[in-house]
Enzyme design. Structure first.
Site, mmCIF file in Angstrom:
data_model
loop_
_atom_site.group_PDB
_atom_site.id
_atom_site.type_symbol
_atom_site.label_atom_id
_atom_site.label_comp_id
_atom_site.label_asym_id
_atom_site.label_seq_id
_atom_site.Cartn_x
_atom_site.Cartn_y
_atom_site.Cartn_z
ATOM 1 N N SER A 13 0.842 -1.204 0.000
ATOM 2 C CA SER A 13 0.000 0.000 0.000
ATOM 3 C C SER A 13 0.866 1.239 0.000
ATOM 4 O O SER A 13 2.097 1.162 0.134
ATOM 5 C CB SER A 13 -0.923 0.013 1.220
ATOM 6 O OG SER A 13 -0.165 0.134 2.419
ATOM 7 N N ASP A 34 5.404 -7.516 2.964
ATOM 8 C CA ASP A 34 4.614 -6.620 3.798
ATOM 9 C C ASP A 34 4.275 -7.315 5.108
ATOM 10 O O ASP A 34 4.068 -8.542 5.128
ATOM 11 C CB ASP A 34 3.327 -6.206 3.076
ATOM 12 C CG ASP A 34 2.781 -4.877 3.601
ATOM 13 O OD1 ASP A 34 3.029 -3.841 2.949
ATOM 14 O OD2 ASP A 34 2.136 -4.877 4.667
ATOM 15 N N ASP A 60 8.037 -9.456 8.049
ATOM 16 C CA ASP A 60 8.262 -8.395 9.027
ATOM 17 C C ASP A 60 9.721 -7.974 8.908
ATOM 18 O O ASP A 60 10.627 -8.788 9.164
ATOM 19 C CB ASP A 60 7.961 -8.928 10.426
ATOM 20 C CG ASP A 60 8.152 -7.903 11.533
ATOM 21 O OD1 ASP A 60 8.692 -6.799 11.244
ATOM 22 O OD2 ASP A 60 7.786 -8.195 12.684
ATOM 23 N N TYR A 152 11.902 8.547 14.337
ATOM 24 C CA TYR A 152 11.693 8.412 12.894
ATOM 25 C C TYR A 152 12.737 9.197 12.113
ATOM 26 O O TYR A 152 13.366 8.678 11.189
ATOM 27 C CB TYR A 152 10.294 8.912 12.553
ATOM 28 C CG TYR A 152 9.942 8.838 11.084
ATOM 29 C CD1 TYR A 152 9.600 7.624 10.493
ATOM 30 C CD2 TYR A 152 9.940 9.984 10.298
ATOM 31 C CE1 TYR A 152 9.271 7.553 9.148
ATOM 32 C CE2 TYR A 152 9.605 9.925 8.960
ATOM 33 C CZ TYR A 152 9.273 8.706 8.385
ATOM 34 O OH TYR A 152 8.957 8.640 7.052
ATOM 35 N N LYS A 156 15.586 7.618 9.681
ATOM 36 C CA LYS A 156 15.621 7.933 8.248
ATOM 37 C C LYS A 156 16.915 8.656 7.870
ATOM 38 O O LYS A 156 17.417 8.499 6.746
ATOM 39 C CB LYS A 156 14.412 8.766 7.862
ATOM 40 C CG LYS A 156 13.096 7.983 7.884
ATOM 41 C CD LYS A 156 13.095 6.834 6.884
ATOM 42 C CE LYS A 156 11.734 6.196 6.736
ATOM 43 N NZ LYS A 156 11.730 5.085 5.761
#
Length: 247
Positions: A13, A34, A60, A152, A156
């Site tokens: 998605s 996914d 996972d 996060y 990243k």
């Protein structure tokens, strides 16, 4: 891409889903990894119904054994992977002083260590073929920071650094490694953040020079180029897809 096998993590998605569909439309055989195995199978079925070739696997990215098993199944069913797109990710937000060790470690595991493990699992196949393309989906927040998203943004940012290291280490093996930090893109993850009152969509559109929210297809188009033969002289690069928000 007709002779290539691609793995897309988080490929059921959002940005990953658009990339899976775009690569399949270009002729690649696509393995969708996914966490939601049913969604992965549904996405693969949609690609097959459209005339492409795809399989969906429940993987996972925080589980190295599951990654290795998934890659082994891809080899058996589709052939050695030559393209890897690391799109799996999750925002875990909260004030810095309230972030638990568990939340911090989970942010790193999903967004950074999962990318490391997937690259390590697939690069030997690319070396064997003398050709490979890796695209790591990072985040435009690595340029500007984002209050409340310490885990996060840190993870990243690590993805960007990892991309540069891998590009240098494997360039002579015919493998390119680049990263796309998407800007303001309309994805389920973004909408979840909006629903919690964390982002004002109209305000963000007003801050975007091209005057609209980005789409997963915008990112997929750039990714499709980066994994092509024509992009063989591009490696170690940060290719922003952000409507001019970061230049």
């Amino acid at each position: 891409m007709s002779a290539r096998t691609a793995i897309v993590t988080g490929g059921a998605s959002g940005i990953g889903g658009a990339i899976s569909a775009r690569l399949a439309a270009g002729g690649a055989s696509v393995a969708i990894f996914d966490l939601n195995g049913d969604a992965a199978k549904d996405a693969a079925a949609a690609i097959e119904n459209a005339g492409g070739r795809a399989i969906g696997l429940p993987v996972d990215v925080t589980d190295r054994a599951a990654i290795d098993a998934g890659v082994a199944e891809v080899r058996a069913r589709l052939g050695r992977p030559a393209v890897l797109v690391n799109s799996a990710g999750l925002t875990l937000d909260g004030p810095f002083l309230e972030i638990s060790a568990e939340t911090w470690n989970r942010a790193l595991a999903i967004n950074l260590t999962g990318t490391f493990d997937c690259c390590q699992a697939v690069i030997p196949d690319m070396i064997e073929q003398g050709w490979g393309r890796i695209v790591n989906i990072s985040s435009s927040s690595v340029h500007s920071g984002a209050a409340g998203l310490a885990g996060y943004v840190a993870a990243k940012s690590g993805v960007v650094g990892l991309t540069k290291v891998l590009a240098l280490e494997f360039a002579k093996r015919g493998i390119t490694v680049n990263t796309i930090p998407p800007g303001f893109i309309d994805t389920p993850m973004l909408r979840h953040t909006v629903d919690r009152g964390f982002i004002d969509v109209e305000a963000q559109i007003a801050r975007t020079p091209v005057g609209r929210i980005g789409t997963p297809a915008d990112v997929a188009a750039t990714c499709a180029f980066l994994v092509s033969e024509e992009a063989g002289y591009l490696t170690g690069q940060i290719i922003g897809v952000n409507g001019g928000r970061n230049t």
